[in-house]
Design a protein around this motif. Structure first.
Motif, short mmCIF file in Angstrom:
data_model
loop_
_atom_site.label_atom_id
_atom_site.label_comp_id
_atom_site.label_asym_id
_atom_site.label_seq_id
_atom_site.Cartn_x
_atom_site.Cartn_y
_atom_site.Cartn_z
N ASP A 1 57.98 57.69 61.96
CA ASP A 1 58.66 58.00 63.23
C ASP A 1 60.15 57.71 63.12
O ASP A 1 60.99 58.49 63.59
CB ASP A 1 58.06 57.16 64.37
CG ASP A 1 56.75 57.72 64.89
OD1 ASP A 1 56.47 58.92 64.65
OD2 ASP A 1 55.99 56.97 65.51
N ARG A 2 60.48 56.59 62.50
CA ARG A 2 61.90 56.21 62.39
C ARG A 2 62.63 57.12 61.42
O ARG A 2 63.81 57.45 61.64
CB ARG A 2 62.01 54.75 61.94
CG ARG A 2 63.44 54.21 62.01
CD ARG A 2 64.00 54.36 63.41
NE ARG A 2 65.44 54.06 63.45
CZ ARG A 2 66.31 54.74 64.16
NH1 ARG A 2 65.93 55.76 64.93
NH2 ARG A 2 67.59 54.42 64.14
N ARG B 1 59.88 47.78 60.00
CA ARG B 1 58.77 48.47 60.66
C ARG B 1 57.44 47.86 60.26
O ARG B 1 57.24 47.43 59.12
CB ARG B 1 58.79 49.96 60.33
CG ARG B 1 60.08 50.65 60.73
CD ARG B 1 60.20 50.78 62.25
NE ARG B 1 61.59 50.81 62.68
CZ ARG B 1 61.99 51.05 63.91
NH1 ARG B 1 61.09 51.29 64.84
NH2 ARG B 1 63.26 51.03 64.22
N ASP B 2 56.48 47.87 61.22
CA ASP B 2 55.21 47.19 61.00
C ASP B 2 54.12 48.09 60.42
O ASP B 2 53.12 47.59 59.92
CB ASP B 2 54.69 46.61 62.32
CG ASP B 2 55.59 45.50 62.84
OD1 ASP B 2 56.18 44.78 62.01
OD2 ASP B 2 55.71 45.36 64.07
N SER B 3 54.28 49.40 60.49
CA SER B 3 53.23 50.30 60.02
C SER B 3 53.85 51.55 59.45
O SER B 3 55.02 51.86 59.70
CB SER B 3 52.28 50.67 61.17
OG SER B 3 52.95 51.47 62.12
N GLU C 1 53.12 54.51 60.31
CA GLU C 1 53.42 55.41 61.43
C GLU C 1 54.81 55.11 62.00
O GLU C 1 55.58 56.04 62.29
CB GLU C 1 52.36 55.27 62.53
CG GLU C 1 50.99 55.82 62.16
CD GLU C 1 50.17 54.85 61.34
OE1 GLU C 1 50.64 53.68 61.15
OE2 GLU C 1 49.10 55.22 60.87
N ASP C 2 55.12 53.83 62.14
CA ASP C 2 56.45 53.45 62.64
C ASP C 2 57.54 53.89 61.67
O ASP C 2 58.62 54.34 62.08
CB ASP C 2 56.53 51.94 62.84
CG ASP C 2 55.74 51.47 64.05
OD1 ASP C 2 55.40 52.32 64.90
OD2 ASP C 2 55.45 50.27 64.15
#
Length: 228
Positions: free
Chosen positions: A27-28, A19-21, A23-24
């Motif tokens: 979410d995951r 994941r890049d952030s 937030e990602d």
């Protein structure tokens, strides 16, 4: 899901690393909680900024989560708030029969919440949080659910803490840059040494009850030096 724990750990590490952030990542984590935890229909993360007295939901798998968090914020009570504020986990086997949270409970039932699990997130002092798991059915969570919930909560807390550390480092770097720029402006305008310029900034900070970084930021942005 008995016996699946090692695979969950491996899958989580692989998924979250990609994941890049933050937030990602969050979410995951919420999505994987729904996928892996028996009885979990929806999941979300609630955060509280104690300095600003603000509630926000950085990750949610459905509108139900946002609506539930909004109801708790408006009622100033609820299981997710308790988990965040008091650093404790919670379990609600049947929301309709639970006597706690008299303001929130009927709103949760109306939203379709049958049962819930929640886990506090250990983050920095000014930020509190909880990972919250929802089911549309009463008594829906399996025996492995609490243990697995802690796994997901730990990963969420690590992701949030990492983002907070990175933000602190960026803020510290920006502050040093602004102070350095302000010192340079004062040195040039007043024809004084670096140490004298910094003393002027510190004196202004004390006299005006303003943080050094804010005094420096104002000088750097406006070019105006306290005292003319």
């Amino acid at each position: 899901m008995p016996g699946a724990h090692p695979r969950i750990f491996a899958d989580m590490a692989r998924e979250l690393f990609a994941r890049d952030s933050v937030e990602d990542v969050l979410d995951r984590i919420a999505a994987m909680a729904v996928e892996w935890i028996e009885g979990c229909d929806e999941a979300g993360i609630l955060m509280i900024d104690r300095r600003k007295h603000e509630f926000y939901t950085p990750a949610a798998t459905a509108d139900l989560v946002h609506e539930s968090d909004r109801a708790q914020a408006e009622c100033d009570e609820g299981p997710c708030l308790d988990a965040s504020r008091h650093e404790q986990s919670f379990r609600v086997d049947d929301m309709a029969e639970d006597p706690r949270w008299p303001c929130y409970r009927p709103r949760a039932v109306e939203l379709g919440v049958g049962s819930m699990l929640g886990f506090e997130l250990y983050t920095r002092d000014e930020h509190l949080g909880a990972l919250d798991l929802y089911s549309y059915r009463p008594r829906a969570f399996g025996e492995d659910a609490p243990e697995l919930g802690w796994v997901f909560a730990s990963h969420a807390a690590l992701a949030i803490a990492g983002a907070q550390r990175e933000a602190t480092l960026r803020e510290g770097y920006a502050t040093r840059e602004e102070i350095g720029e302000a010192i340079g402006i004062v040195m040039e305008r007043r024809r004084i040494t670096k140490d004298q310029a910094f003393e002027l900034i510190k004196t202004t900070s004390m006299n005006t009850n303003t943080k050094v970084r804010d005094v420096a930021r104002n000088i750097a942005r406006t070019g105006e030096i306290p005292g003319g």
